[in-house]
Design a protein around this motif. Structure first.
Motif, short mmCIF file in Angstrom:
data_model
loop_
_atom_site.label_atom_id
_atom_site.label_comp_id
_atom_site.label_asym_id
_atom_site.label_seq_id
_atom_site.Cartn_x
_atom_site.Cartn_y
_atom_site.Cartn_z
N GLU A 29 0.81 -1.13 -0.01
CA GLU A 29 -0.06 -0.04 -0.31
C GLU A 29 1.16 1.36 -0.03
N THR A 30 0.34 2.28 -0.66
CA THR A 30 1.21 3.62 -0.75
C THR A 30 0.55 4.64 -0.15
N ASN A 31 1.24 5.69 0.51
CA ASN A 31 0.50 7.02 0.82
C ASN A 31 -0.33 6.72 2.07
N VAL A 32 0.07 5.85 3.16
CA VAL A 32 -0.53 5.36 4.31
C VAL A 32 -0.37 6.32 5.40
N LYS A 33 -1.69 7.02 5.72
CA LYS A 33 -1.72 8.00 6.62
C LYS A 33 -2.01 7.46 8.09
N ILE A 34 -1.09 7.87 9.09
CA ILE A 34 -1.22 7.60 10.68
C ILE A 34 -1.54 8.89 11.51
N SER A 35 -2.59 9.15 12.07
CA SER A 35 -2.82 10.16 12.87
C SER A 35 -3.05 9.88 14.58
N ILE A 36 -2.59 11.16 14.91
CA ILE A 36 -2.55 11.13 16.48
C ILE A 36 -3.46 12.49 16.85
N ARG A 37 -4.38 12.13 17.69
CA ARG A 37 -5.15 13.38 18.18
C ARG A 37 -5.27 13.36 19.66
N VAL A 38 -4.99 14.51 20.47
CA VAL A 38 -4.75 14.60 21.81
C VAL A 38 -5.92 15.55 22.20
N ARG A 39 -7.00 15.23 22.85
CA ARG A 39 -7.90 16.29 23.34
C ARG A 39 -8.24 16.37 24.91
N GLY A 40 -7.96 17.38 25.40
CA GLY A 40 -8.26 17.42 26.77
C GLY A 40 -7.71 18.90 27.55
N GLY B 35 -8.78 21.87 27.41
CA GLY B 35 -9.19 22.88 26.30
C GLY B 35 -8.11 22.88 25.02
N LYS B 36 -7.45 21.79 24.97
CA LYS B 36 -6.33 21.61 23.89
C LYS B 36 -6.97 20.54 23.03
N ASP B 37 -6.56 20.75 21.74
CA ASP B 37 -7.07 19.69 20.74
C ASP B 37 -5.85 19.89 19.76
N ILE B 38 -4.93 18.94 19.96
CA ILE B 38 -3.51 18.75 19.27
C ILE B 38 -3.77 17.46 18.18
N SER B 39 -3.36 17.93 16.94
CA SER B 39 -3.39 16.52 15.97
C SER B 39 -2.13 16.63 15.08
N GLN B 40 -1.71 15.51 14.78
CA GLN B 40 -0.42 15.22 14.00
C GLN B 40 -0.74 14.26 13.16
N THR C 225 3.43 20.81 24.18
CA THR C 225 3.58 20.12 25.40
C THR C 225 1.92 19.85 25.56
N PRO C 226 1.53 18.65 25.98
CA PRO C 226 0.02 18.28 25.86
C PRO C 226 -0.54 18.94 27.41
N PRO C 227 -1.66 19.01 27.56
CA PRO C 227 -2.25 19.25 28.53
C PRO C 227 -1.93 18.62 30.09
N GLN D 2 -4.35 16.21 33.78
CA GLN D 2 -5.96 15.98 33.72
C GLN D 2 -6.02 14.94 32.80
N ALA D 3 -7.19 14.24 32.82
CA ALA D 3 -7.23 13.21 31.81
C ALA D 3 -7.49 13.80 30.38
N SER D 4 -6.90 13.22 29.26
CA SER D 4 -6.95 13.74 27.98
C SER D 4 -7.20 12.19 27.28
N THR D 5 -8.02 12.58 26.12
CA THR D 5 -8.18 11.13 25.17
C THR D 5 -7.24 11.33 23.98
N VAL D 6 -6.45 10.39 23.90
CA VAL D 6 -5.53 10.12 22.71
C VAL D 6 -6.16 9.26 21.86
N THR D 7 -6.46 9.47 20.68
CA THR D 7 -6.90 8.64 19.51
C THR D 7 -5.76 8.50 18.51
N VAL D 8 -5.60 7.39 18.13
CA VAL D 8 -4.73 6.84 17.06
C VAL D 8 -5.41 6.20 15.96
#
Length: 341
Positions: free
Chosen positions: A266-277, A279-284, A306-308, A311-317
């Protein structure tokens, strides 16, 4: 002859006693009427909520995802059909606003209106972006990503209903001693895969890169997420009572291990990280140029800031769907993380 003084006093006492008894009966009767009226009002409100939420799920949510699932075939009329469902969602909002709301259900009502407004608002924005999403190029890519982002509003509405509306209704019924009432559940977002832009693009007949058409190579396609770690900490997936603790750092990076589980490279496979908590919403997101069939792969994704902390944050991969991929329930994982000093 008038009665003597003793007889008169006895008669007065008896009369006063009768009046007291009548007063007590009236008070208790009035209270019983009020209690019955309040009980009926609470039951009626619960029935009204059940009716409107079932309509939202069954007459709006299900047809919407059926339309989107056949988006490539429905392209010519898709925006019109989604707008019709949006009108139905707006009617659900107005219907809920017209409910007779007992005082003890005020908090439940506020959250119910939020649930229905999230759904109606997301449908409106999705309908607006469908023509661009069905096109080509960067504008189309952006529209597909925006549609996938609106799917999160549907997820949020499900969470608000399950964590606020239903429990608040139950609390109010319990406080009034009302038993045997069925409190409706709700699930608008039928599949978490819709949170992925790749899934939205595929259903609209677009492959990676904003092009349309082109059958994938024969055989199985797709990836599976194996693990996510930060330094020496391997994260445990989200579950009741499971919290991961990770030292915070501006140079924090997530290591994602996954595997090409298909029969094709497979080509051009995208992997994403998102951190929410906090008041921050960080995506890469990082794109892997190629993965080999039946082979593992590893990618390191710096968070970039730097992440929050504390306090509890939700990390989605998530791993984006590739053309021809059918099984996507193992492409995504969510973790509860507390980043520490």
């Amino acid at each position: 002859m008038p009665p003597d003084r003793q007889t008169a006093r006895v008669r007065q006492a008896v009369g006063l006693g009768v009046l007291v008894v009548l007063f007590i009966l009236v008070v208790f009767g009035f209270k019983g009427c009020l209690d019955s009226r309040n009980s009926n009002a609470l039951k009626d409100y619960n029935r009204n909520v059940t009716a409107v939420i079932k309509d939202s799920d069954g007459a709006v949510g299900q047809p919407f995802f059926q339309l989107m699932g056949n988006g490539a075939q429905q392209a010519a009329q898709l925006q019109v059909q989604v707008n019709q469902l949006r009108v139905a969602a707006d009617q659900d909002v107005n219907r809920a606003k017209a409910f007779s709301v007992p005082g003890s259900m005020a908090a439940a009502q506020r959250n119910l209106e939020l649930v229905l407004n999230l759904r109606a608002g997301a449908l409106r924005k999705i309908a607006d972006r469908i023509p661009s999403a069905l096109g080509r190029g960067q504008t189309s890519d952006a529209a597909v990503t925006q549609i996938a982002a609106q799917m999160e509003a549907f997820l949020a509405s499900d969470v608000v209903y399950s964590q606020r509306v239903a429990p608040l209704i139950k609390d109010a019924l319990d406080a009034s001693g009302i038993k045997g009432q069925q409190i409706s559940g709700s699930r608008f977002l039928v599949n978490m895969a819709w949170l992925s832009p790749q899934t939205v693009g595929d259903r609209l007949g677009r492959s990676a890169g904003g092009t349309t058409g082109g059958a994938p190579a024969p055989g199985l396609h797709g990836h599976g997420l194996l693990s996510t770690s930060v330094g020496t900490n391997t994260l445990a997936p989200e579950a009741p009572g499971v919290v991961n603790r990770v030292p915070a750092s501006p140079t924090l990076a997530f290591t994602v291990k996954f595997a090409n589980q298909g029969d094709n490279d497979e080509t051009n496979v995208k992997i994403s990280i998102r951190v929410r908590g906090g008041g921050k919403d960080i995506s890469q997101t990082k794109t892997i140029s190629q993965t080999k069939a039946k082979s593992p792969a590893t990618v390191s994704i710096p968070l970039g800031q730097t992440p929050p902390v504390g306090q509890a944050s939700t990390v989605t991969v998530s791993i984006a769907r590739v053309p021809g991929e059918q099984k996507v329930d193992n492409n995504r994982s969510t973790y509860t993380v507390i980043f520490t000093q």
